[in-house]
Design a protein around this motif. Sequence first.
Motif, mmCIF file in Angstrom:
data_model
loop_
_atom_site.group_PDB
_atom_site.id
_atom_site.type_symbol
_atom_site.label_atom_id
_atom_site.label_comp_id
_atom_site.label_asym_id
_atom_site.label_seq_id
_atom_site.Cartn_x
_atom_site.Cartn_y
_atom_site.Cartn_z
ATOM 1 N N GLN A 124 0.820 -1.213 0.000
ATOM 2 C CA GLN A 124 0.000 0.000 0.000
ATOM 3 C C GLN A 124 0.857 1.269 0.000
ATOM 4 O O GLN A 124 0.355 2.364 0.213
ATOM 5 C CB GLN A 124 -0.897 0.033 1.242
ATOM 6 N N ASN A 128 -1.966 5.139 -2.224
ATOM 7 C CA ASN A 128 -2.684 5.963 -1.248
ATOM 8 C C ASN A 128 -1.823 7.087 -0.673
ATOM 9 O O ASN A 128 -2.296 8.221 -0.546
ATOM 10 C CB ASN A 128 -3.269 5.093 -0.142
ATOM 11 N N SER A 158 -11.725 6.112 5.468
ATOM 12 C CA SER A 158 -11.103 5.287 4.431
ATOM 13 C C SER A 158 -9.594 5.262 4.610
ATOM 14 O O SER A 158 -9.020 6.000 5.420
ATOM 15 C CB SER A 158 -11.446 5.843 3.054
ATOM 16 N N SER A 159 -8.939 4.417 3.827
ATOM 17 C CA SER A 159 -7.480 4.319 3.925
ATOM 18 C C SER A 159 -6.814 5.643 3.600
ATOM 19 O O SER A 159 -5.892 6.081 4.309
ATOM 20 C CB SER A 159 -6.978 3.221 2.983
ATOM 21 N N GLN A 302 -1.638 2.923 10.355
ATOM 22 C CA GLN A 302 -2.876 3.248 9.646
ATOM 23 C C GLN A 302 -3.041 2.447 8.355
ATOM 24 O O GLN A 302 -4.091 2.533 7.709
ATOM 25 C CB GLN A 302 -2.919 4.750 9.324
ATOM 26 N N PHE A 303 -2.040 1.657 7.989
ATOM 27 C CA PHE A 303 -2.107 0.848 6.770
ATOM 28 C C PHE A 303 -2.655 -0.530 7.117
ATOM 29 O O PHE A 303 -1.953 -1.537 7.081
ATOM 30 C CB PHE A 303 -0.725 0.735 6.135
ATOM 31 N N GLU A 304 -3.925 -0.576 7.435
ATOM 32 C CA GLU A 304 -4.518 -1.828 7.876
ATOM 33 C C GLU A 304 -4.956 -2.694 6.702
ATOM 34 O O GLU A 304 -5.211 -2.205 5.601
ATOM 35 C CB GLU A 304 -5.702 -1.546 8.798
ATOM 36 N N GLY A 328 -9.470 -0.820 6.324
ATOM 37 C CA GLY A 328 -8.284 -1.295 5.634
ATOM 38 C C GLY A 328 -8.591 -1.809 4.243
ATOM 39 O O GLY A 328 -9.745 -1.920 3.828
#
Length: 335
Positions: A124, A128, A158-159, A302-304, A328
């Motif tokens: 990710q 993002n 949201s991500s 926060q990168f679930e 996530g």
Amino acid sequence: MNRRVVYTRGGLPADVLTIVEEPEPSAPECGQVLIRTRAFTVHPGDLQTIGAYPGKTAQPVPAGLEATGVVEAIGPGTRVAPGVRVGGRVTVFPQPGAWSQWVVADAEVVVAVPDELSDEVAAQMLANPLTTVMLRREAEEQLAFGYDGCLVQTAAGSSVGRLVTGVSQFHSLALVNVVRSERGAAELRKRFPDVPVVSTEHPGWADEVRTAADGRPVSVAFDPIGGKLAESLLALLTPGGKLVSYGLIAEEPISVHASTLLDRSLTLRGKNIGRWLSEASAERRASDVATAKQIALGLKDQFEVAATYGLGELTDAVELAVQPGKVGLVLVRPW
């Protein structure tokens, strides 16, 4: 053999995405890097593109733009980014056909992954965070925002929304988050207790945003949804304000009378991360990638990952990726 995700027509991604087998790629040529994929994420934006694809295709279209993996070979005479080496972990974006066991990537989109980042975060690391960088630049270019203005963002759970919040806190930017449900608002308050959150479940949510802004003018709004919600955001903006639309979640169009923009000198701006590679200079891209890495390192919690699937479970992965309320992104392990 190499297993690759493709589609031959537009439609519901769960219905039109298929897996094909093809020979393993040969040695990369000059300007190319051969990567053995370890994971890729199913971005909602990827699925929207597939769903909107016009008609049928003469040849299968490879799916996906972002993946992480290990470099197996580098083409002769190829210039690569710092840290990219055979045996090292990398992430690619935007690389068409990234949803594959093997990727022959253009060297200019291959970025080395810091050792501190897991595969889950590395998968990710670019799309993002680069979207976050793009949005922050839009806010900074709005002169009123830099003085006393306030930023409002929808889909804040949201991500991308969580990254925007983390970056805004780091840079002490005034922010009000907007989500669709009180449940989502409660979750976001636990993550970021110092950032006000408003739920559109409440009929008077727009007034709640004004109250949360605490006297600051709403100079900029970020919105990946569109439709009626975007129209409400335009009404919140101060004269000279800007609405940045960066997604297509709502099916209905944004209906705006010219007077809405003219009377208060508002700007309605569309941004698409898919155009980043073609619009940004080489120097800007390098700077943005460096910033994206710092975002991944600083906000890695926060990168679930909502769930992890194998390539044979692609339909389940795609169906979960479009479900509202999940936390996530969906991850696919292709081996």
